[in-house]
Design a protein around this motif. Structure first.
Motif, PDB file in Angstrom:
ATOM      1  N   CYS A  61       0.966  -1.356   0.014  1.00 27.18           N
ATOM      2  CA  CYS A  61      -0.073   0.061  -0.017  1.00 27.18           C
ATOM      3  C   CYS A  61       1.033   1.237  -0.065  1.00 27.18           C
ATOM      4  CB  CYS A  61      -0.945  -0.065   1.183  1.00 27.18           C
ATOM      5  SG  CYS A  61      -0.357  -0.006   2.761  1.00 27.18           S
ATOM      6  N   THR A 117      -4.549   4.596  -3.158  1.00 27.52           N
ATOM      7  CA  THR A 117      -4.410   3.342  -2.470  1.00 27.52           C
ATOM      8  C   THR A 117      -5.116   3.360  -1.081  1.00 27.52           C
ATOM      9  OG1 THR A 117      -2.984   1.524  -2.033  1.00 27.52           O
ATOM     10  CG2 THR A 117      -2.225   4.017  -1.586  1.00 27.52           C
ATOM     11  N   TYR A 151      -4.172  -1.506   4.200  1.00 31.50           N
ATOM     12  CA  TYR A 151      -5.001  -3.046   4.395  1.00 31.50           C
ATOM     13  C   TYR A 151      -6.032  -2.819   5.413  1.00 31.50           C
ATOM     14  CZ  TYR A 151      -1.932  -4.910   0.838  1.00 31.50           C
ATOM     15  OH  TYR A 151      -1.168  -5.482  -0.054  1.00 31.50           O
ATOM     16  N   ARG A 182      -8.903  -1.336   3.587  1.00 29.53           N
ATOM     17  CA  ARG A 182      -9.377  -2.378   2.530  1.00 29.53           C
ATOM     18  C   ARG A 182     -10.235  -3.199   3.238  1.00 29.53           C
ATOM     19  NH1 ARG A 182      -4.020  -3.708  -1.339  1.00 29.53           N
ATOM     20  NH2 ARG A 182      -3.093  -1.630  -1.005  1.00 29.53           N
TER      21      ARG A 182
HETATM   22  N1  DCP Z   1      -1.896   3.661  -7.924  1.00 28.43           N
HETATM   23  C1  DCP Z   1      -2.926   4.699  -8.202  1.00 28.43           C
HETATM   24  N2  DCP Z   1      -3.964   4.269  -8.607  1.00 28.43           N
HETATM   25  C2  DCP Z   1      -4.129   2.889  -8.915  1.00 28.43           C
HETATM   26  C3  DCP Z   1      -3.394   1.832  -8.758  1.00 28.43           C
HETATM   27  C4  DCP Z   1      -2.046   2.382  -7.912  1.00 28.43           C
HETATM   28  O1  DCP Z   1      -2.526   5.865  -8.032  1.00 28.43           O
HETATM   29  N3  DCP Z   1      -5.268   2.618  -9.554  1.00 28.43           N
HETATM   30  C5  DCP Z   1      -0.581   4.180  -7.083  1.00 28.43           C
HETATM   31  C6  DCP Z   1      -1.010   4.015  -5.489  1.00 28.43           C
HETATM   32  C7  DCP Z   1      -0.144   3.001  -4.921  1.00 28.43           C
HETATM   33  C8  DCP Z   1       1.074   2.779  -5.928  1.00 28.43           C
HETATM   34  O2  DCP Z   1       0.356   3.483  -7.039  1.00 28.43           O
HETATM   35  O3  DCP Z   1       0.091   2.767  -3.697  1.00 28.43           O
HETATM   36  C9  DCP Z   1       1.321   1.435  -6.064  1.00 28.43           C
HETATM   37  O4  DCP Z   1       0.308   0.643  -6.935  1.00 28.43           O
HETATM   38  P1  DCP Z   1       0.271  -1.003  -6.541  1.00 28.43           P
HETATM   39  O5  DCP Z   1      -0.684  -1.488  -7.348  1.00 28.43           O
HETATM   40  O6  DCP Z   1       1.524  -1.361  -6.079  1.00 28.43           O
HETATM   41  O7  DCP Z   1      -0.565  -0.757  -4.819  1.00 28.43           O
HETATM   42  P2  DCP Z   1      -0.085  -0.524  -3.548  1.00 28.43           P
HETATM   43  O8  DCP Z   1       1.369  -0.492  -3.313  1.00 28.43           O
HETATM   44  O9  DCP Z   1      -0.955   0.762  -2.960  1.00 28.43           O
HETATM   45  O10 DCP Z   1      -0.710  -1.972  -2.774  1.00 28.43           O
HETATM   46  P3  DCP Z   1      -0.161  -3.417  -2.795  1.00 28.43           P
HETATM   47  O11 DCP Z   1       0.295  -3.606  -1.353  1.00 28.43           O
HETATM   48  O12 DCP Z   1      -1.360  -4.202  -3.182  1.00 28.43           O
HETATM   49  O13 DCP Z   1       0.928  -3.339  -3.491  1.00 28.43           O
END
Ligand code: DCP
Ligand code: MG
Length: 416
Positions: A25, A60, A63, A66
């Motif tokens: 995240c 984002t 968790y 979520r």
């Molecule tokens: N991001 C965004 N819009 C989205 C998807 C992602 O702005 N639709 C940005 C926010 C996230 C970052 O990109 O923090 C990294 O994307 P990830 O898909 O790796 O998602 P996260 O790191 O947030 O969560 P995870 O723990 O599932 O990797």
């Protein structure tokens, strides 16, 4: 190539050790780093949740958030329905903390993580702000890969203060699935003889390269999992999807031979920075541009890049993006010139209220100094850049659902 067959001298598949890192995240973790009270709390990073705002999207969610059904790309209204703001309902135990996107800060954190990864891998492929592949074949061995992966996680945690999930496998595609398998704070090692077993139950939609449309088509063929795909008829898949079908079939079998290659040279280098809200203090704007100009020029020098075009970006309320650029007769590496040109270009905006500024050098040239002037016309970075900026400025894209993602991705390109 058929199983077991390989060119003389080519390394066997199991000789490669690929590590995939994906931060947990990520934007929310960055916010927690500078605001430790947010640890353990539901945190949503996005746009458009302030009173009076109605459009925006979640970038984002932590968790914890979520758990309430908040997820990336969700419309902000839906997120607020699932998880009200703590600021609005301080006594509600089922409320969360909302924070705006601060991409510059996340870029900085991401760069610090990447610096560690470059130390730990023989080659590194950066995929996005929070994700990279490392070839660590010569840095570890299968029987200690677990400890190596833990070391990677610990260094990131200790030195940068954000959590990562790591997957290790003999190929990129499996390594990515492995890092995702036990998120957050995951560590999954899939040894060569475990690949088929690991992949078998994975949903086809999660196989790298399979989007929702193709997943649906595969399901229509009775293929639900990577295991089904691995044991499907490769000729039928090629008939239906062309060469891509063959690739996916091989990927589902852990036969992904793509080497971990660094990305190509960037087309431009830029830095941008937002003010808290908009500022009418033009001296502040000038100072900020001077700081950014120095940082960009320094980056270019460190990357041995010469530039032929120098530009500024000025964002005025609400989301109007203006770009101005000047092209020089030949490629230069000259911090003083970047400062002069950007200040000059900025003059046009004196007296305006400004929410964000950026500095970019483009038309990059990585050849030796002697040859630099010969190759200066190689690409017209300006046209590209202009298109991107107009795309953001003229549409309401930045404020629509999913806009935060586009915003992030566009800036990301600049930093590749
Ligand atoms: N991001 C965004 N819009 C989205 C998807 C992602 O702005 N639709 C940005 C926010 C996230 C970052 O990109 O923090 C990294 O994307 P990830 O898909 O790796 O998602 P996260 O790191 O947030 O969560 P995870 O723990 O599932 O990797
Ligand atoms: Mg991530």
């Amino acid at each position: 190539m058929v199983d077991g067959e390989r060119l003389p001298g080519a390394p066997a598949r199991e000789e490669r050790i690929v590590l995939h890192v994906d931060m947990d995240c990520f934007y929310a973790s960055c916010e927690r780093r500078r605001e430790p009270e947010l640890r353990g709390e539901p945190v949503v990073v996005g746009m458009g949740y302030e009173p009076g705002e109605t459009v925006g999207a979640v970038a984002t969610a932590s968790y914890e958030a979520r758990e309430y059904g908040v997820e990336s790309a969700q419309a902000i209204g839906a997120a607020l329905d699932n998880l009200p703001r703590k600021a609005d309902e301080p006594d509600n135990p089922d409320a969360g903390y909302y924070r705006p996107v601060d991409l510059d800060f996340y870029q900085d954190v991401g760069s610090s993580v990447k610096e560690i990864l470059y130390e730990l891998g023989d080659t590194v492929r950066e995929v996005s702000i929070d994700e990279a592949y490392l070839d660590v074949t010569d840095r570890t061995a299968w029987d200690v890969a677990d400890g190596f992966a833990r070391h990677v996680k610990q260094r990131i945690h200790r030195e940068v203060g954000v959590p990562a999930s790591v997957g290790v496998a003999p190929d990129m595609s499996t390594a990515k699935l492995a890092s995702d398998y036990d998120k957050p704070d995951g560590l999954v090692v899939v040894e060569p003889d475990e690949v088929r077993e690991f992949l078998a139950p994975i949903d086809v939609a999660d196989v790298h390269g399979i989007g929702p449309v193709r997943a649906r088509e595969l399901r229509e063929m009775g293929i639900e999992t990577a295991g089904d795909l691995a044991s499907a008829d490769p000729y039928e898949l090629t008939d239906r999807f062309g060469d891509r079908g063959r690739d996916l079939y091989r990927r589902a079998r852990g036969e992904d031979n793509r080497p971990v290659e660094p990305r190509g040279k960037p087309k431009s280098l830029s830095r941008e920075s937002a003010f808290d809200g908009a500022t009418d203090d033009f001296e502040r704007v000038r100072e900020q541009v001077a700081t950014l100009a120095e940082a960009v020029a320094d980056r270019a020098t460190r990357k041995d890049a010469f530039y032929r075009t120098i530009g500024v970006k000025v964002v005025t309320p609400p989301f109007d993006v203006h770009t101005r650029a000047e092209s020089l007769p030949g490629p230069v590496d000259d911090a003083g010139l970047v400062d002069d040109v950007t200040q000059d270009l900025l003059g046009e905006f004196a007296g305006e209220s400004v929410r964000k500024v950026g500095v970019r050098v483009s038309n990059l040239d990585f050849s030796e100094r002697e040859q630099a002037s010969l190759d200066g016309f190689e690409s017209d970075g300006d046209a590209d850049d202009g298109r991107t900026e107009r795309g953001r400025g003229d549409s309401t894209g930045g404020r629509e659902r999913g806009g935060t993602q586009r915003d992030g991705q566009i800036s990301l390109d600049d930093f590749e």
